[in-house]
Design a protein around this motif. Structure first.
Motif, PDB file in Angstrom:
ATOM      1  N   SER A 247       0.845  -1.191   0.000  1.00 43.12           N
ATOM      2  CA  SER A 247       0.000   0.000   0.000  1.00 43.12           C
ATOM      3  C   SER A 247       0.879   1.239   0.000  1.00 43.12           C
ATOM      4  O   SER A 247       2.078   1.167   0.296  1.00 43.12           O
ATOM      5  CB  SER A 247      -0.911   0.006   1.232  1.00 43.12           C
ATOM      6  N   GLN A 248       0.274   2.388  -0.305  1.00 41.20           N
ATOM      7  CA  GLN A 248       1.049   3.616  -0.356  1.00 41.20           C
ATOM      8  C   GLN A 248       1.639   3.967   0.998  1.00 41.20           C
ATOM      9  O   GLN A 248       2.739   4.523   1.080  1.00 41.20           O
ATOM     10  CB  GLN A 248       0.188   4.776  -0.878  1.00 41.20           C
TER      11      GLN A 248
ATOM     12  N   MET B 159       2.521   4.106  -6.972  1.00 35.25           N
ATOM     13  CA  MET B 159       1.716   2.916  -6.690  1.00 35.25           C
ATOM     14  C   MET B 159       0.899   2.499  -7.911  1.00 35.25           C
ATOM     15  O   MET B 159       0.717   1.309  -8.165  1.00 35.25           O
ATOM     16  CB  MET B 159       0.789   3.175  -5.496  1.00 35.25           C
TER      17      MET B 159
END
Length: 411
Positions: free
Chosen positions: A256-257, A280
């Motif tokens: 995830s970011q 991402m």
């Protein structure tokens, strides 16, 4: 030689280029800044022949560089002479999409007439003219105005000396008969594709973490994205992300970011800023690298097995001997990685083609295939055909007085 005042107008530039267009050659150099930008910022151009020279200010208000660029890229009658001119040529390609042509690089030429691998300009001038260049202005910020007389004098010296040295280098090249060796090298220098960065190919400059198609696909996508970001922002690509960080993300992509805050080499801000979001998306869209784009797997040891490294060492020794014998830079003949590939059984190599094959590659291939050997004669290494070596060697005896022959071959 007439040295003109700094050229700051299109009219003065046009008059200079009109005269220089009648020359057989012009010596060219540039001063630029690129520490904080992706694209090099052209700050000064120096040009001259044996009769006159000038510095041109491309940052002057209203100046149009078209007369200069036309002389560089459209006039096929005037040879353009550079020293280590790769970055100078890159600037001209960025401005025009073309390279100066025809072109000659004195650093490359020196490799064909001496054992100088990459002789610097100061050493070139000292070698040919016995002069020591004042290096005081070498670290000038060339983008600042006004330029001092000392800075301009220093810059123009780069082409006045080069204009005097080039004919002497050319004369020696003609005398040695090695001018044809350089034709292909100069054409490489004049190939625009060497200077135009394709974001889709940028990944090939990065050290590859194995041959996993998924990892390499992510690396290709990330490298292309980084290149486009750097070009758009006009900042060095390393300011976006270092190679090591890019390779690490390709090998271990964050889920995830928010995980970007944990990546070494990225600031914590990436976890919720726009550039992190774009990264991402690039990872999410990345496709495995297709088989057709997979880097070639280097052959290891075949057909020489465990002795391959030793054979490569013999080839490198042969390269040193040959370069010394004919007084040429070994790098012009071949590179260490080519020697290792030759020892490993690869045969589609530049060193086995054209003039390189005649000068060095044939003997290198004979050595690998056991047809040549090293011999020591009066304390000096030389190459000999294996049949000749067998004929000249004393037979090996079993008693204490017997001696080993001083011949070594790759068998």
């Amino acid at each position: 030689m007439k040295i003109h005042p700094l050229i700051t107008t299109t009219e003065a530039l046009s008059e200079l280029c009109e005269r220089l267009a009648k020359s057989d050659f012009v010596a060219v150099d540039t001063e630029f800044m690129r520490e904080n930008t992706y694209w090099p910022e052209l700050c000064l151009v120096q040009i001259g022949n044996t009769e006159e020279a000038a510095a041109i200010d491309p940052m002057a208000d209203g100046i149009d560089l078209t007369p200069l660029l036309d002389l560089m890229c459209e006039n096929e009658d005037v040879l353009k002479v550079f020293h280590a001119g790769g970055q100078d040529v890159e600037i001209i390609v960025n401005l025009t999409g073309k390279t100066p042509h025809p072109i000659f690089d004195t650093q490359i030429a020196m490799m064909a007439i001496s054992q100088s691998e990459q002789i610097g300009y100061a050493n070139l001038v000292e070698t040919w003219m016995g002069l020591t260049i004042d290096k005081g202005a070498r670290f000038t910020d060339w983008s600042r105005r006004p330029l001092t007389e000392r800075q301009i004098e220093y810059a123009i010296g780069d082409v006045t000396h080069l204009a005097a040295i080039f004919p002497r280098i050319l004369k020696k090249l003609i005398k040695t008969g090695r001018g044809l060796w350089l034709d292909a090298e100069m054409e490489k220098l004049a190939d625009p594709t060497n200077y135009i960065t394709d974001p889709g190919q940028a990944w090939k400059r990065i050290r590859q973490p194995g041959r996993n198609p998924q990892v390499l696909g992510r690396m290709k996508a990330l490298a292309a994205w980084r290149e486009s970001e750097a070009q758009h922002k006009n900042i060095p690509r390393g300011r976006i992300m270092r190679d090591e960080t890019l390779a690490d993300i390709a090998s271990h992509p964050p889920k995830s970011q928010s995980d970007l805050a944990k990546v070494r080499g990225l600031s914590a801000a990436w976890k919720d800023n726009d550039i992190g979001k774009r990264l991402m998306k690039v990872l999410a869209d990345a496709e495995p690298l297709p088989k057709s784009e997979m880097p070639e797997k280097i052959k290891q040891g075949a057909p020489l097995g465990k002795e391959g490294a030793l054979v490569a060492d013999l080839l490198k020794l042969l390269l040193k001997i040959r370069a010394r014998e004919i007084d040429v830079a070994s790098r012009l003949l071949t590179r260490a990685d080519e020697m290792e590939a030759l020892a490993a059984g690869v045969r589609d190599l530049p060193v086995l083609k054209g003039w390189r094959f005649e000068v060095f590659g044939k003997d290198a291939l004979d050595l690998v295939e056991g047809k040549r050997a090293f011999a020591v004669e009066r304390g000096r290494l030389k190459m000999t055909h294996l049949d000749a070596a067998d004929h000249e060697m004393e037979p090996v005896t079993d008693d204490a007085s017997g001696s080993e022959p001083d011949t070594l071959a790759a068998e």
